[in-house]
Every structure is written in structure tokens, then in C-alpha cells.
Write an enzyme that holds these catalytic residues in place. Structure first.
Site, short mmCIF file in Angstrom:
data_model
loop_
_atom_site.label_atom_id
_atom_site.label_comp_id
_atom_site.label_asym_id
_atom_site.label_seq_id
_atom_site.Cartn_x
_atom_site.Cartn_y
_atom_site.Cartn_z
N HIS A 174 0.81 -1.22 0.00
CA HIS A 174 0.00 0.00 0.00
C HIS A 174 0.85 1.27 0.00
O HIS A 174 0.31 2.36 -0.16
CB HIS A 174 -1.00 0.00 1.17
CG HIS A 174 -0.43 0.36 2.50
ND1 HIS A 174 -0.11 -0.57 3.46
CD2 HIS A 174 -0.14 1.56 3.06
CE1 HIS A 174 0.35 0.04 4.53
NE2 HIS A 174 0.35 1.34 4.32
N ASP A 187 0.29 -7.51 1.78
CA ASP A 187 0.68 -6.10 1.87
C ASP A 187 2.20 -5.94 1.87
O ASP A 187 2.76 -5.16 2.64
CB ASP A 187 0.08 -5.43 3.11
CG ASP A 187 0.17 -3.90 3.05
OD1 ASP A 187 0.29 -3.37 1.92
OD2 ASP A 187 0.14 -3.25 4.12
N GLY A 233 -10.05 -23.82 -0.53
CA GLY A 233 -11.36 -23.71 -1.16
C GLY A 233 -12.52 -24.21 -0.34
O GLY A 233 -13.49 -24.74 -0.91
N VAL A 234 -12.46 -24.07 0.99
CA VAL A 234 -13.56 -24.53 1.83
C VAL A 234 -14.00 -23.42 2.77
O VAL A 234 -13.20 -22.54 3.14
CB VAL A 234 -13.19 -25.77 2.66
CG1 VAL A 234 -12.82 -26.93 1.75
CG2 VAL A 234 -12.05 -25.46 3.63
N LEU A 268 -15.38 -22.60 6.59
CA LEU A 268 -15.13 -23.24 7.88
C LEU A 268 -15.92 -22.58 9.00
O LEU A 268 -16.20 -21.38 8.96
CB LEU A 268 -13.63 -23.18 8.22
CG LEU A 268 -12.68 -23.85 7.24
CD1 LEU A 268 -11.25 -23.45 7.53
CD2 LEU A 268 -12.83 -25.37 7.31
N GLY A 327 3.40 7.02 7.26
CA GLY A 327 4.80 7.15 6.87
C GLY A 327 5.68 6.06 7.45
O GLY A 327 6.76 5.79 6.94
N ASN A 328 5.21 5.40 8.53
CA ASN A 328 5.96 4.29 9.12
C ASN A 328 5.84 3.01 8.30
O ASN A 328 6.68 2.11 8.42
CB ASN A 328 5.46 3.97 10.53
CG ASN A 328 6.19 4.73 11.62
OD1 ASN A 328 5.60 5.50 12.36
ND2 ASN A 328 7.49 4.53 11.70
N SER A 329 4.78 2.88 7.51
CA SER A 329 4.54 1.61 6.82
C SER A 329 5.70 1.19 5.95
O SER A 329 6.29 2.00 5.24
CB SER A 329 3.28 1.71 5.96
OG SER A 329 2.17 1.23 6.63
#
Length: 384
Positions: A115, A145, A274-275, A277, A221-223
Site C-alpha cells: 500500500h 501487503d 477452497g472450503v 469453515l 509514513g511508518n509503513s
């Protein structure tokens, strides 16, 4: 980029940026769209920005481990940490005004958040002593991310930071290093306040497992910057925060898998079973005549996935104590020999231990009997 221009941009960004749950770009399309629910209320820790300055301290009377508040030991440890890692942390400027952080991963690559770079093909990387260079975006992975940029010609002092892939203990002292609000060379400190969290990815279509929670101050800004331990190792990549002394970092274990895949292939394929739960709560156990409330009930199986030929989904529903619950499906007790009791645990196991095309053995309960079945995983991207 001149020093004067950098100062003007930093002051402008610091005045214009607002609080956001995503800790990354000071401005950008994704910053207002992420939400998360967290457990617990960690104790706030003091935050610091800018370059720490060593001050005269009294002689310690014990080790930091024996007494975290011992005079001199605690602050000096972070001063030394800052001095040793700041050269490896970069500020990332994205065309159009976005700003984030990153760190040197190996000789040519810098790790940051998806991002932060979004759809950019190039970004500007600025090092601790002012050098800057245009860097190519090698690839991104919106679901975790994470993103990788190729920054050739890095200065000699910008050495790669090592990843610590093992899960840290709650209470481990940590620091978030980066460029909050464009203030390069900032560090905030705290502890690991939680582990194995499940937080939403920026696109909202995936939840990131095995995430580390911290009370270190994290802001826009930390990301993309590192969450580091006092051992100078990266425990995770900061990706969200901004309030209530709670922030999150993508675990080093997941970073290691995803980043190596991006470097090799330009992308990363996530495993998919693909299940649907459902937790086996006491109510679900009662409705399905189960002796114990454990495991995961397979409530549905997607069409066309390999699991459709192996696992059985629920065949009906029942109402117990006013709650409508699924009945008749397989109950998954373990994956790869590891017991699982929540979707979060199963997702974390698959993300950290399996890949598309590999077969995973599941221990299931069907018609009152335990059995082992094998499911070949597929890439999630094929079913989006």
C-alpha cells in the site's frame, strides 16, 4: 533531491497528513479503507521521534533483563540499536506524493508495503545520510501487503537487516524505525503486545495471518519500515496502526516466504484450499453429535477446487438454543499433523508451511471416525 527540497517536502507532509489505520503513505488511495478488530488493551509505551541523543547516565545496578527500569541500561540499549540499524532504513517517495518507509533486505532489494507503492513502477529511495536513487518496483503482493523494489548502488553503510522468523514472545522490547509524517530517521519504542493476530489486507479481500501486535507508536509514513528487536533483527514489517497504542507488523516468517517469491517470480501465489469453515463450538458439537468441541467444521466446499473431491461440506442445519448451525460436514482436526481449532490457525499453517501444488494431509472426523485425507492446494489467485 536537495537537502532544502527535502526539508520543504517533509514540513509540508507533516502539516498535511492525517491519522489513518494504515501506517504507510502520508497520502494515498488506500489509507482510509482499512479497518481491523483487535483483542486486548496493551499498556501504552512512550514514543520517541528523531535521532536519540546519548546522555550522561548513572552506573547500572543490574542487567536490563533483571530490571528493565535499571538506570542507564534501558535507554542505552535503544540508542545502540538506533545507531546500528538506521543506516539500513530508507524513506520511500512515490510519484504523486505518497510516502512510506522500507529497509534493505539484500544487496539489491528493499522491502516495503504494497500500500506504500500501490501501482507505481518506480519510486525514489532515500538513505539515512541523504543519498537518493530511483528504484524499480520488482513486484507487490496485495494480500500480504508486501512489496519489493530494486535499489542498486546502495551506499556501503546500508547493510541488509536479518529477519527473525521465529514468533517473538509477548513482552519482547521492540522499536519501529521509519519516516512517520515524512520525518526521516525516527524511532519509537515499545513491546510486542500480542502475537498471531489476523488483520485485514489493504484490499479487504484477505486477512494477513501470524501478525505481530505492538504498542510502539506507529503513524502514517511508518509503513514498510522494520519492527526490530534489541538483537538488531527484523521481527516484522510495519503495516498498520494509528490509534489506541496498537499497531501491527507482518511477521518475518511470512515476509521471508513472500519476499523471496517476489524476487524470484515478480509475484507470490498463496495456497488455497477452497472450503468454508466454522469453529466447532459447544453448540456446533451438540448439533453434530460430537463428543468434544474441537476442530473446524467444513461448512462448504467451493466448486472446481481439488478439495471438492476430498472434503465434504455441511449437508444441513440445525437450531440449538436459538442458534442456527451447520450440520453434516467433515470436521478438520489437524493439518500436516498440527492441531487446528480456528480458521486463523489453519490459515497461518497453510501460509507459513504450504504452497500451491503441494499436497497437505488433513486429519478429519467423518461419521464419527477419524481418517486422514490428502488435499492438493491450488493458488488463490485462480479463484478470485
Amino acid at each position: 533531491m536537495t537537502d532544502e527540497r527535502t526539508r520543504r517536502e517533509i514540513l509540508g507532509l507533516a502539516g498535511a497528513a492525517g491519522a489513518t489505520l494504515l501506517a504507510g503513505c502520508s497520502s494515498g488511495p488506500d489509507a482510509e479503507n482499512a479497518t481491523s478488530t483487535v483483542e486486548g488493551t496493551p499498556t501504552p509505551a512512550p514514543a520517541a521521534t528523531g535521532t536519540p541523543t546519548a546522555t550522561e547516565t548513572s552506573t547500572p545496578t543490574g542487567s536490563a533483563d533483571e530490571s528493565p527500569s535499571a538506570p542507564g541500561e534501558f535507554p542505552d540499549a535503544f540508542v545502540e540499536l538506533y545507531d546500528e540499524v538506521i543506516g539500513s532504513v530508507v524513506a520511500i517517495q512515490v510519484p504523486g506524493g505518497g510516502l512510506g518507509s522500507g529497509f534493505v533486505y539484500d544487496g539489491d532489494h528493499v522491502v516495503t508495503n504494497h500500500h506504500v507503492v500501490t501501482d507505481a513502477s518506480t519510486v525514489e529511495v532515500q538513505y539515512a545520510q541523504g543519498e537518493s536513487a530511483t528504484a524499480e518496483v520488482v513486484g507487490t503482493d496485495p494480500e500480504s501487503d508486501l512489496a519489493v523494489v530494486r535499489a542498486a548502488g546502495r551506499p556501503d553503510y546500508a547493510e541488509p537487516l536479518a529477519l527473525h522468523a521465529e514468533e517473538p514472545e509477548v513482552g519482547t522490547r521492540v522499536a519501529a524505525v521509519g519516516s512517520p509524517y515524512g520525518l526521516e530517521g525516527s524511532m519509537s519504542t515499545g513491546i510486542v503486545s500480542g502475537v498471531n493476530r489476523l488483520v485485514p489486507s489493504p484490499n479487504g479481500e484477505f486477512r494477513i495471518p501470524n501478525t505481530i501486535q505492538t504498542d510502539a507508536a506507529v503513524n502514517p509514513g511508518n509503513s514498510g519500515g522494520p519492527l526490530v528487536s534489541l538483537d538488531r533483527e527484523v521481527l516484522g514489517v510495519v503495516n498498520s496502526g494509528g490509534g489506541d497504542n496498537i499497531a501491527f507488523a507482518i511477521s518475518a516468517a511470512l515476509v521471508e516466504r513472500v519476499v523471496s517469491g517476489i524476487i524470484e517470480n515478480g509475484e507470490y501465489d498463496h495456497p488455497f484450499i477452497g472450503v468454508g469453515l466454522a469453529d466447532v463450538t459447544p453448540t456446533v458439537a451438540q448439533a453434530n453429535d460430537l463428543e468434544q468441541a474441537r476442530g473446524l467444521l467444513v461448512s462448504s466446499v467451493a466448486d472446481g477446487v481439488p478439495a471438492a473431491d476430498v472434503l465434504q461440506g455441511a449437508t444441513g442445519t440445525a437450531t440449538v438454543n436459538g442458534f442456527r448451525v451447520p450440520t453434516g460436514g467433515d470436521v478438520i482436526l489437524a493439518a500436516g499433523g498440527q492441531e487446528v481449532n480456528s480458521p486463523r490457525e489453519l490459515l497461518a499453517y497453510l501460509e507459513l508451511n504450504a504452497s500451491p501444488g503441494e499436497a497437505v494431509e488433513f486429519t478429519i472426523l467423518r461419521d464419527g471416525e477419524e481418517r486422514t485425507v490428502s488435499v492438493e492446494l491450488v493458488a488463490r489467485e485462480e479463484f478470485q
